[in-house]
Design a protein around this motif. Structure first.
Motif, PDB file in Angstrom:
ATOM      1  N   PRO A  44       0.804  -1.225   0.000  1.00 38.59           N
ATOM      2  CA  PRO A  44       0.000   0.000   0.000  1.00 38.59           C
ATOM      3  C   PRO A  44       0.843   1.284   0.000  1.00 38.59           C
ATOM      4  CG  PRO A  44      -0.836  -1.544   1.619  1.00 38.59           C
ATOM      5  CD  PRO A  44       0.440  -2.120   1.080  1.00 38.59           C
ATOM      6  N   ILE A  45       2.003   1.260   0.644  1.00 43.81           N
ATOM      7  CA  ILE A  45       2.833   2.465   0.695  1.00 43.81           C
ATOM      8  C   ILE A  45       3.306   2.862  -0.710  1.00 43.81           C
ATOM      9  CG2 ILE A  45       4.989   1.229   1.151  1.00 43.81           C
ATOM     10  CD1 ILE A  45       3.984   4.651   2.594  1.00 43.81           C
ATOM     11  N   ILE A  46       3.476   1.888  -1.582  1.00 46.08           N
ATOM     12  CA  ILE A  46       3.950   2.174  -2.945  1.00 46.08           C
ATOM     13  C   ILE A  46       2.934   3.006  -3.709  1.00 46.08           C
ATOM     14  CG2 ILE A  46       4.559   1.126  -5.163  1.00 46.08           C
ATOM     15  CD1 ILE A  46       6.766   0.838  -3.120  1.00 46.08           C
ATOM     16  N   ILE A  47       1.661   2.657  -3.601  1.00 49.10           N
ATOM     17  CA  ILE A  47       0.646   3.407  -4.352  1.00 49.10           C
ATOM     18  C   ILE A  47       0.542   4.836  -3.821  1.00 49.10           C
ATOM     19  CG2 ILE A  47      -1.409   2.755  -3.029  1.00 49.10           C
ATOM     20  CD1 ILE A  47      -2.806   2.397  -5.777  1.00 49.10           C
ATOM     21  N   ILE A  48       0.696   5.009  -2.509  1.00 53.13           N
ATOM     22  CA  ILE A  48       0.664   6.352  -1.920  1.00 53.13           C
ATOM     23  C   ILE A  48       1.883   7.157  -2.372  1.00 53.13           C
ATOM     24  CG2 ILE A  48       0.784   7.635   0.256  1.00 53.13           C
ATOM     25  CD1 ILE A  48      -0.777   5.224   1.480  1.00 53.13           C
ATOM     26  N   LEU A  49       3.065   6.539  -2.301  1.00 54.36           N
ATOM     27  CA  LEU A  49       4.287   7.240  -2.707  1.00 54.36           C
ATOM     28  C   LEU A  49       4.308   7.537  -4.203  1.00 54.36           C
ATOM     29  CD1 LEU A  49       7.032   5.522  -0.552  1.00 54.36           C
ATOM     30  CD2 LEU A  49       6.050   7.797  -0.291  1.00 54.36           C
ATOM     31  N   ALA A  50       3.754   6.634  -5.009  1.00 54.04           N
ATOM     32  CA  ALA A  50       3.690   6.891  -6.449  1.00 54.04           C
ATOM     33  C   ALA A  50       2.813   8.115  -6.721  1.00 54.04           C
ATOM     34  CB  ALA A  50       3.151   5.668  -7.180  1.00 54.04           C
ATOM     35  N   PHE A  51       1.683   8.197  -6.047  1.00 53.37           N
ATOM     36  CA  PHE A  51       0.807   9.360  -6.217  1.00 53.37           C
ATOM     37  C   PHE A  51       1.530  10.639  -5.797  1.00 53.37           C
ATOM     38  CE2 PHE A  51      -2.326  12.311  -4.448  1.00 53.37           C
ATOM     39  CZ  PHE A  51      -3.088  12.555  -5.580  1.00 53.37           C
ATOM     40  N   VAL A  52       2.167  10.619  -4.636  1.00 50.15           N
ATOM     41  CA  VAL A  52       2.894  11.794  -4.140  1.00 50.15           C
ATOM     42  C   VAL A  52       4.026  12.160  -5.106  1.00 50.15           C
ATOM     43  CG1 VAL A  52       4.420  12.625  -2.285  1.00 50.15           C
ATOM     44  CG2 VAL A  52       2.303  11.424  -1.723  1.00 50.15           C
ATOM     45  N   HIS A  53       4.756  11.155  -5.567  1.00 50.72           N
ATOM     46  CA  HIS A  53       5.879  11.412  -6.479  1.00 50.72           C
ATOM     47  C   HIS A  53       5.404  12.070  -7.774  1.00 50.72           C
ATOM     48  CE1 HIS A  53       9.502  10.862  -8.842  1.00 50.72           C
ATOM     49  NE2 HIS A  53       8.786  10.207  -9.735  1.00 50.72           N
ATOM     50  N   PHE A  54       4.357  11.516  -8.371  1.00 50.13           N
ATOM     51  CA  PHE A  54       3.918  12.053  -9.656  1.00 50.13           C
ATOM     52  C   PHE A  54       3.248  13.417  -9.503  1.00 50.13           C
ATOM     53  CE2 PHE A  54       4.288   7.512 -10.876  1.00 50.13           C
ATOM     54  CZ  PHE A  54       5.289   7.695 -11.814  1.00 50.13           C
ATOM     55  N   VAL A  55       2.716  13.735  -8.316  1.00 42.02           N
ATOM     56  CA  VAL A  55       2.191  15.084  -8.080  1.00 42.02           C
ATOM     57  C   VAL A  55       3.342  16.071  -7.890  1.00 42.02           C
ATOM     58  CG1 VAL A  55       0.948  16.514  -6.408  1.00 42.02           C
ATOM     59  CG2 VAL A  55      -0.054  14.379  -7.189  1.00 42.02           C
ATOM     60  N   LEU A  56       4.310  15.705  -7.053  1.00 38.27           N
ATOM     61  CA  LEU A  56       5.413  16.622  -6.756  1.00 38.27           C
ATOM     62  C   LEU A  56       6.409  16.751  -7.902  1.00 38.27           C
ATOM     63  CD1 LEU A  56       6.244  15.650  -3.053  1.00 38.27           C
ATOM     64  CD2 LEU A  56       4.925  17.610  -3.877  1.00 38.27           C
ATOM     65  N   SER A  57       6.642  15.677  -8.639  1.00 38.00           N
ATOM     66  CA  SER A  57       7.689  15.670  -9.666  1.00 38.00           C
ATOM     67  C   SER A  57       7.131  15.474 -11.066  1.00 38.00           C
ATOM     68  CB  SER A  57       8.693  14.557  -9.361  1.00 38.00           C
ATOM     69  OG  SER A  57       9.219  14.707  -8.080  1.00 38.00           O
ATOM     70  N   GLY A  58       5.868  15.754 -11.244  1.00 35.24           N
ATOM     71  CA  GLY A  58       5.230  15.556 -12.547  1.00 35.24           C
ATOM     72  C   GLY A  58       5.847  16.365 -13.663  1.00 35.24           C
ATOM     73  N   ARG A  59       6.509  17.464 -13.321  1.00 33.47           N
ATOM     74  CA  ARG A  59       7.116  18.310 -14.354  1.00 33.47           C
ATOM     75  C   ARG A  59       8.199  17.577 -15.135  1.00 33.47           C
ATOM     76  NH1 ARG A  59       9.037  19.354  -9.505  1.00 33.47           N
ATOM     77  NH2 ARG A  59      11.256  19.668  -9.159  1.00 33.47           N
ATOM     78  N   TYR A  60       8.777  16.542 -14.555  1.00 32.84           N
ATOM     79  CA  TYR A  60       9.817  15.783 -15.256  1.00 32.84           C
ATOM     80  C   TYR A  60       9.239  14.779 -16.258  1.00 32.84           C
ATOM     81  CZ  TYR A  60      13.167  17.631 -11.934  1.00 32.84           C
ATOM     82  OH  TYR A  60      13.950  18.468 -11.193  1.00 32.84           O
ATOM     83  N   TYR A  61       7.932  14.592 -16.240  1.00 31.57           N
ATOM     84  CA  TYR A  61       7.312  13.588 -17.106  1.00 31.57           C
ATOM     85  C   TYR A  61       6.547  14.190 -18.275  1.00 31.57           C
ATOM     86  CZ  TYR A  61       8.602  10.490 -13.349  1.00 31.57           C
ATOM     87  OH  TYR A  61       9.317   9.794 -12.422  1.00 31.57           O
ATOM     88  N   PHE A  62       6.331  15.504 -18.273  1.00 34.92           N
ATOM     89  CA  PHE A  62       5.642  16.133 -19.394  1.00 34.92           C
ATOM     90  C   PHE A  62       6.536  16.085 -20.624  1.00 34.92           C
ATOM     91  CE2 PHE A  62       3.372  18.419 -15.927  1.00 34.92           C
ATOM     92  CZ  PHE A  62       2.120  17.905 -16.200  1.00 34.92           C
ATOM     93  N   GLY A  63       6.024  15.483 -21.681  1.00 37.50           N
ATOM     94  CA  GLY A  63       6.762  15.392 -22.932  1.00 37.50           C
ATOM     95  C   GLY A  63       7.800  14.291 -22.969  1.00 37.50           C
ATOM     96  N   ILE A  64       7.732  13.330 -22.049  1.00 32.69           N
ATOM     97  CA  ILE A  64       8.780  12.307 -21.947  1.00 32.69           C
ATOM     98  C   ILE A  64       8.829  11.401 -23.185  1.00 32.69           C
ATOM     99  CG2 ILE A  64       7.425  10.537 -20.750  1.00 32.69           C
ATOM    100  CD1 ILE A  64       9.957  10.142 -18.964  1.00 32.69           C
ATOM    101  N   LEU A  65       7.757  11.312 -23.923  1.00 32.93           N
ATOM    102  CA  LEU A  65       7.741  10.458 -25.112  1.00 32.93           C
ATOM    103  C   LEU A  65       8.113  11.204 -26.392  1.00 32.93           C
ATOM    104  CD1 LEU A  65       4.524   8.366 -24.356  1.00 32.93           C
ATOM    105  CD2 LEU A  65       6.910   7.740 -23.972  1.00 32.93           C
ATOM    106  N   THR A  66       8.576  12.429 -26.261  1.00 34.05           N
ATOM    107  CA  THR A  66       8.937  13.199 -27.448  1.00 34.05           C
ATOM    108  C   THR A  66      10.446  13.185 -27.681  1.00 34.05           C
ATOM    109  OG1 THR A  66       9.169  15.275 -26.228  1.00 34.05           O
ATOM    110  CG2 THR A  66       6.967  14.762 -27.081  1.00 34.05           C
ATOM    111  N   LYS A  67      10.805  13.385 -28.920  1.00 33.69           N
ATOM    112  CA  LYS A  67      12.220  13.427 -29.296  1.00 33.69           C
ATOM    113  C   LYS A  67      12.909  14.651 -28.689  1.00 33.69           C
ATOM    114  CE  LYS A  67      15.128  13.388 -33.406  1.00 33.69           C
ATOM    115  NZ  LYS A  67      15.146  13.386 -34.872  1.00 33.69           N
ATOM    116  N   LYS A  68      12.200  15.773 -28.632  1.00 33.56           N
ATOM    117  CA  LYS A  68      12.755  17.008 -28.084  1.00 33.56           C
ATOM    118  C   LYS A  68      13.126  16.831 -26.610  1.00 33.56           C
ATOM    119  CE  LYS A  68      11.742  21.848 -27.262  1.00 33.56           C
ATOM    120  NZ  LYS A  68      10.707  22.864 -27.193  1.00 33.56           N
TER     121      LYS A  68
END
Length: 142
Positions: free
Chosen positions: A104-128
């Motif tokens: 259960p801690i993993i799902i909570i930490l994943a949510f927190v991580h993607f909220v706090l660090s989501g800026r690193y994932y925008f555009g991750i599938l692009t060549k740029k």
């Protein structure tokens, strides 16, 4: 403290929680009669690698932490001495399709991580994104 510095330090919160869980795991194993499983060793190795990547390159460490949490989401890592996992999903016609199989801690930490660090994932599938990343700069989708 400026806003970017705060965001930088907030990226470490899920990592630090996992480090604390790992310390508790190792302490529990040392004083009680628990044996480490391959899931524990994999979690320790991945956490160590993520710490090294955070030290060398913050963005790569953040992406590595996201990958670690995704692997943990599917139950391939364990930060608990008892290998306690929870599975839930749907069961159409007797066939089980899991939505979550892990701690259960993993799902909570994943949510927190993607909220706090989501800026690193925008555009991750692009060549740029990857060209900018390989050039040693932080990608911005602006």
């Amino acid at each position: 403290m400026n806003r970017n510095k705060k965001k930088y330090f907030l990226d470490f919160i899920p990592f630090l929680v996992l480090v604390i869980y790992t310390i508790i795991l190792l302490f529990t194993v040392s004083i009680q009669n628990f044996n480490l499983n391959w899931k524990h060793y994999l979690a320790l190795g991945c956490l160590l690698l993520t710490g090294i990547l955070f030290y060398k390159n913050h963005q790569l460490g953040t992406l590595s932490l996201g990958l670690l949490l995704i692997i943990g989401y599917f139950g391939f890592l364990s930060f608990s001495p008892t290998l306690h996992t929870i599975s839930f999903g749907i069961r159409p016609r007797g066939f089980f399709i899991p939505f979550f199989n892990g701690q259960p801690i993993i799902i909570i930490l994943a949510f927190v991580h993607f909220v706090l660090s989501g800026r690193y994932y925008f555009g991750i599938l692009t060549k740029k994104y990857w060209q900018t990343f390989l050039a040693g700069k932080e990608y911005s989708n602006e």
